[in-house]
Design a protein around this motif. Structure first.
Motif, PDB file in Angstrom:
ATOM      1  N   GLY A  70       0.833  -1.255  -0.185  1.00  0.00           N
ATOM      2  CA  GLY A  70      -0.032   0.012  -0.050  1.00  0.00           C
ATOM      3  C   GLY A  70       0.791   1.085  -0.006  1.00  0.00           C
ATOM      4  N   VAL A  71       0.297   2.352  -0.400  1.00  0.00           N
ATOM      5  CA  VAL A  71       0.600   3.564   0.095  1.00  0.00           C
ATOM      6  C   VAL A  71       0.283   4.407   1.220  1.00  0.00           C
ATOM      7  N   VAL A  72       1.399   4.764   1.873  1.00  0.00           N
ATOM      8  CA  VAL A  72       1.099   5.358   3.478  1.00  0.00           C
ATOM      9  C   VAL A  72       1.761   6.647   3.329  1.00  0.00           C
ATOM     10  N   MET A  73       0.733   7.537   3.900  1.00  0.00           N
ATOM     11  CA  MET A  73       1.217   9.079   3.738  1.00  0.00           C
ATOM     12  C   MET A  73       0.849   9.527   4.974  1.00  0.00           C
ATOM     13  N   SER A  74       1.898   9.973   5.788  1.00  0.00           N
ATOM     14  CA  SER A  74       1.637  10.775   7.247  1.00  0.00           C
ATOM     15  C   SER A  74       2.044  12.268   6.774  1.00  0.00           C
ATOM     16  N   ILE A  75       0.889  13.044   6.557  1.00  0.00           N
ATOM     17  CA  ILE A  75       1.084  14.304   5.874  1.00  0.00           C
ATOM     18  C   ILE A  75       0.302  15.193   6.808  1.00  0.00           C
ATOM     19  N   PRO A  76       0.737  16.348   7.232  1.00  0.00           N
ATOM     20  CA  PRO A  76       0.191  17.499   8.014  1.00  0.00           C
ATOM     21  C   PRO A  76      -1.282  17.934   7.145  1.00  0.00           C
ATOM     22  N   GLY A 196      -5.184  -3.689  -7.897  1.00  0.00           N
ATOM     23  CA  GLY A 196      -5.763  -2.775  -6.967  1.00  0.00           C
ATOM     24  C   GLY A 196      -4.703  -2.028  -6.025  1.00  0.00           C
ATOM     25  N   LEU A 197      -5.262  -0.810  -5.691  1.00  0.00           N
ATOM     26  CA  LEU A 197      -4.326  -0.073  -4.756  1.00  0.00           C
ATOM     27  C   LEU A 197      -4.931   0.593  -3.523  1.00  0.00           C
ATOM     28  N   VAL A 198      -4.143   0.541  -2.479  1.00  0.00           N
ATOM     29  CA  VAL A 198      -4.849   1.022  -1.469  1.00  0.00           C
ATOM     30  C   VAL A 198      -3.909   2.223  -0.667  1.00  0.00           C
ATOM     31  N   LEU A 199      -4.630   3.526  -0.527  1.00  0.00           N
ATOM     32  CA  LEU A 199      -3.643   4.472   0.004  1.00  0.00           C
ATOM     33  C   LEU A 199      -4.471   4.622   1.405  1.00  0.00           C
ATOM     34  N   LEU A 200      -3.457   4.809   2.360  1.00  0.00           N
ATOM     35  CA  LEU A 200      -3.670   5.226   3.696  1.00  0.00           C
ATOM     36  C   LEU A 200      -3.106   6.722   4.205  1.00  0.00           C
ATOM     37  N   MET A 201      -3.849   7.685   4.115  1.00  0.00           N
ATOM     38  CA  MET A 201      -3.478   9.212   4.419  1.00  0.00           C
ATOM     39  C   MET A 201      -4.014   9.656   5.667  1.00  0.00           C
ATOM     40  N   GLY A 202      -2.960  10.166   6.399  1.00  0.00           N
ATOM     41  CA  GLY A 202      -3.543  10.529   8.029  1.00  0.00           C
ATOM     42  C   GLY A 202      -2.290  11.498   8.505  1.00  0.00           C
ATOM     43  N   THR A 203      -2.560  11.798   9.398  1.00  0.00           N
ATOM     44  CA  THR A 203      -1.641  12.647  10.422  1.00  0.00           C
ATOM     45  C   THR A 203      -1.356  11.770  11.775  1.00  0.00           C
ATOM     46  N   PRO A 204      -0.321  11.964  12.327  1.00  0.00           N
ATOM     47  CA  PRO A 204       0.182  11.160  13.408  1.00  0.00           C
ATOM     48  C   PRO A 204      -0.926  11.129  14.514  1.00  0.00           C
ATOM     49  N   PRO A 205      -1.415   9.702  15.015  1.00  0.00           N
ATOM     50  CA  PRO A 205      -2.347   9.532  15.922  1.00  0.00           C
ATOM     51  C   PRO A 205      -2.207   9.992  17.278  1.00  0.00           C
ATOM     52  N   ARG A 206      -3.574  10.762  18.040  1.00  0.00           N
ATOM     53  CA  ARG A 206      -3.521  10.869  19.376  1.00  0.00           C
ATOM     54  C   ARG A 206      -3.463   9.542  20.164  1.00  0.00           C
ATOM     55  N   PHE A 214      -2.483   2.244  11.116  1.00  0.00           N
ATOM     56  CA  PHE A 214      -1.435   3.317  10.614  1.00  0.00           C
ATOM     57  C   PHE A 214       0.119   3.222  11.069  1.00  0.00           C
ATOM     58  N   GLU A 215       0.040   2.951  12.621  1.00  0.00           N
ATOM     59  CA  GLU A 215       1.196   3.010  13.344  1.00  0.00           C
ATOM     60  C   GLU A 215       2.170   1.828  12.641  1.00  0.00           C
ATOM     61  N   ALA A 216       1.381   0.408  12.553  1.00  0.00           N
ATOM     62  CA  ALA A 216       2.222  -0.799  12.251  1.00  0.00           C
ATOM     63  C   ALA A 216       2.464  -0.476  10.726  1.00  0.00           C
ATOM     64  N   ARG A 217       1.861   0.165   9.720  1.00  0.00           N
ATOM     65  CA  ARG A 217       2.146   0.460   8.623  1.00  0.00           C
ATOM     66  C   ARG A 217       3.350   1.077   8.652  1.00  0.00           C
ATOM     67  N   ARG A 218       3.430   2.392   9.234  1.00  0.00           N
ATOM     68  CA  ARG A 218       4.594   2.981   9.347  1.00  0.00           C
ATOM     69  C   ARG A 218       5.850   2.290   9.822  1.00  0.00           C
ATOM     70  N   ALA A 219       5.553   1.633  10.753  1.00  0.00           N
ATOM     71  CA  ALA A 219       6.726   0.749  11.396  1.00  0.00           C
ATOM     72  C   ALA A 219       7.305  -0.278  10.400  1.00  0.00           C
ATOM     73  N   ASP A 220       6.303  -0.820   9.495  1.00  0.00           N
ATOM     74  CA  ASP A 220       6.932  -1.713   8.628  1.00  0.00           C
ATOM     75  C   ASP A 220       7.776  -1.058   7.427  1.00  0.00           C
ATOM     76  N   LEU A 229       4.885   1.958  -0.141  1.00  0.00           N
ATOM     77  CA  LEU A 229       5.533   3.407  -0.216  1.00  0.00           C
ATOM     78  C   LEU A 229       5.324   4.216   0.883  1.00  0.00           C
ATOM     79  N   TYR A 230       6.085   4.883   1.654  1.00  0.00           N
ATOM     80  CA  TYR A 230       5.975   5.450   2.850  1.00  0.00           C
ATOM     81  C   TYR A 230       6.279   6.859   2.696  1.00  0.00           C
ATOM     82  N   VAL A 231       5.640   7.891   2.760  1.00  0.00           N
ATOM     83  CA  VAL A 231       5.848   9.348   2.724  1.00  0.00           C
ATOM     84  C   VAL A 231       5.374   9.921   3.985  1.00  0.00           C
ATOM     85  N   GLU A 232       6.439  10.610   4.680  1.00  0.00           N
ATOM     86  CA  GLU A 232       6.126  11.455   5.926  1.00  0.00           C
ATOM     87  C   GLU A 232       6.681  12.850   5.923  1.00  0.00           C
ATOM     88  N   PHE A 233       5.904  14.051   6.046  1.00  0.00           N
ATOM     89  CA  PHE A 233       6.184  15.127   6.034  1.00  0.00           C
ATOM     90  C   PHE A 233       6.232  15.565   7.500  1.00  0.00           C
TER      91      PHE A 233
END
Length: 500
Positions: A70-76, A196-206, A214-220, A229-233
């Motif tokens: 998947g595509v994982v994006m931690s973006i403000p 098929g393509l899965v995209l996860l978009m979010g900000t750091p969790p409270r 989200f945390e697990a995908r980021r850690a992976d 694909l992991y992108v973090e701003f």
């Protein structure tokens, strides 16, 4: 045609705090998307162009490079991620007949806001020529294309996303509030799509957010997963907006967190966001993209665990109780817990450590455990004993004191995996309660998942100097209460708590 980007904006590699790219990229489907967007009068900043190229990157054979992980994006907030992904979805729908895009957010409000943005995009004269209809009714919001493609919008909190047979692109917005149950409801539909393509978009969790997915995908991804694909701003680690007074913000850090600042996101917009977000912590996560250090690893959300605490007088009466004994992996500690299930078909279970000192070192021996279990032996529907160091001794002593073998369970590896998965789901679903307990609270704050087997199974593990014996015992007791069909000889009266 030479593609158009804003040359003054940074490259993705320059803008991203973290950028982890899938292996084996040979081409990208973004070239056709970019060309289509240019025909529509839509252009991308340089970093957006780079992001699009990686989202639609392909391996040999034409399958998406991020099609597995998947595509994982931690973006403000207010960076332009919805703009980027939205136009990718529009262009793909125009270029490929019969495409289905599902766009979900956790909250209805966010889903509605995204739909209104997409509705405005569909009204552009050059876009409208491709659109057959726009449905605006709640629960049926959609942009429908003349070639049979469609983009459907909805909120996960309303149950949207279940039951689709084939989904070509699944966008999971607000991914910091995403449960495993929601993932299991929706992701299988992408397996029916040829690419098929899965995209996860979010900000750091409270802390209180169910952000484990989200945390697990980021850690992976940070661990080197070659299929993600992991992108973090984000701003620099250690940035503390609590030190910023009034409008005197560190604009350099704002720029690091938001590559659309200042040409798309103005200073006024940032100041407005700071005011509306309220707390400094919210601003850190949602505007600066800063993760809490422990969120990446901790297995159980401490905020969620706290929400499940009840007072003693709120424990239901007449529960069917099970007990569990768990020796730690290193043999240094042992935990004893109990779990009571409500009558009938209820999935609700109450868990506690079995004594006021339910986790002890092996220096205390095991006779205290035997004494406790024997004192209340008529109340146990099941007793689970697990762990290499002292399990056999405990079982022998219980049998010698008249507890039937059918009452005593020694779990298999698969049982342990099931127990932890069941506990994890119960915490997220709110089908478990517990009393205030400093030992359990301290374990929840530090335990991480440990891998068991090769099929995604897991258990709890504690860092050096700590133990997970208490939570392991609670987990096994909960599992026994949920699965046993035995009835104890007696049930507790009063509020159902075994008084010690």
């Amino acid at each position: 045609m030479t593609h158009v980007t804003r040359s003054s904006t940074p490259l993705l590699s320059e803008a991203a705090k973290e950028l982890h790219v899938p292996s084996g990229i040979k081409s990208t489907g973004f070239s056709a998307v970019r060309a289509q967007c240019e025909r529509l009068g839509v252009t991308f900043d340089t970093w957006q162009d780079g992001l699009g190229s990686l989202i639609l990157a392909k391996r040999r054979g034409g399958l998406y490079a991020a099609g597995v992980g998947g595509v994982v994006m931690s973006i403000p907030r207010q960076t332009g991620k919805t703009y980027t992904v939205g136009w990718i979805a529009f262009a793909l729908c125009m270029l490929q007949a019969g495409l289905t895009v599902i766009w979900t957010a956790h909250r209805t409000r966010t889903a509605n806001e995204t739909f209104q943005s997409m509705r405005s995009m569909s009204r552009k004269p050059k876009v409208a020529a491709y659109v057959s209809a726009v449905r605006a009714a709640n629960g049926e919001q959609a942009v429908l294309f003349k070639n049979g493609s469609r983009i459907l919008f909805g909120a996960r909190e309303s149950g949207f996303g279940r039951g689709f047979a084939k989904v070509d692109m699944l966008v999971l917005d607000e991914a910091q509030i995403l449960t495993e149950n929601a993932m299991s409801d929706m992701v299988p539909a992408t397996n029916a799509a040829p690419n098929g393509l899965v995209l996860l978009m979010g900000t750091p969790p409270r802390p209180k957010d169910p952000g484990e997915v989200f945390e697990a995908r980021r850690a992976d991804a940070l661990g080197g997963d070659k299929d993600t694909l992991y992108v973090e701003f984000g701003a620099d680690d250690g940035t503390d907006p609590a030190l910023w007074q009034g409008s005197k913000l560190d604009w350099d850090q704002i720029a690091k967190a938001n590559p659309s600042f200042p040409h798309r996101t103005s200073k006024t917009a940032v100041l407005r966001m700071k005011k509306l977000l309220g707390s400094v912590d919210n601003f850190r996560r949602e505007a600066l993209g800063l993760w809490d250090g422990k969120n990446v690893q901790i297995a159980i959300n401490a905020g969620r665990w706290g929400e499940l605490e009840i007072p003693v007088d709120a424990v239901p009466s007449g529960l069917k109780w099970c007990a569990a004994v768990r020796f730690s992996i290193d043999g240094a500690t042992v935990g004893v817990a109990r779990a009571g299930r409500e009558r009938g078909r209820s999935q609700q279970v109450h868990v506690e450590l079995a004594t006021r000192q339910g986790v002890r070192t092996m220096g205390d021996g095991v006779q205290w455990i035997v004494d406790y279990l024997l004192e209340y032996q008529d109340r146990w529907a099941q007793i689970v004993v697990d762990g290499k160091s002292g399990a056999a001794d405990i079982i022998d002593r219980l049998r010698a004191n008249g507890i039937p073998s059918r009452v005593i369970w020694t779990p298999t590896v698969n049982d342990v995996i099931s127990a932890h998965s069941m506990m994890d789901a119960a915490i997220k679903d709110g089908t478990i309660t517990h009393l205030k307990d400093d030992e359990l609270a301290s374990e929840v704050n530090v335990i991480v998942r440990r891998k068991i087997g090769n099929a995604g199974g897991f258990g709890w593990a504690a860092p050096e100097g700590a133990t997970a014996a208490g939570m392991d015992a609670v987990t096994l007791a909960h599992w026994a209460a949920r699965t046993t069909r035995r009835r104890p000889k007696a049930v507790t009266g009063g509020k159902g708590v075994i008084i010690l």
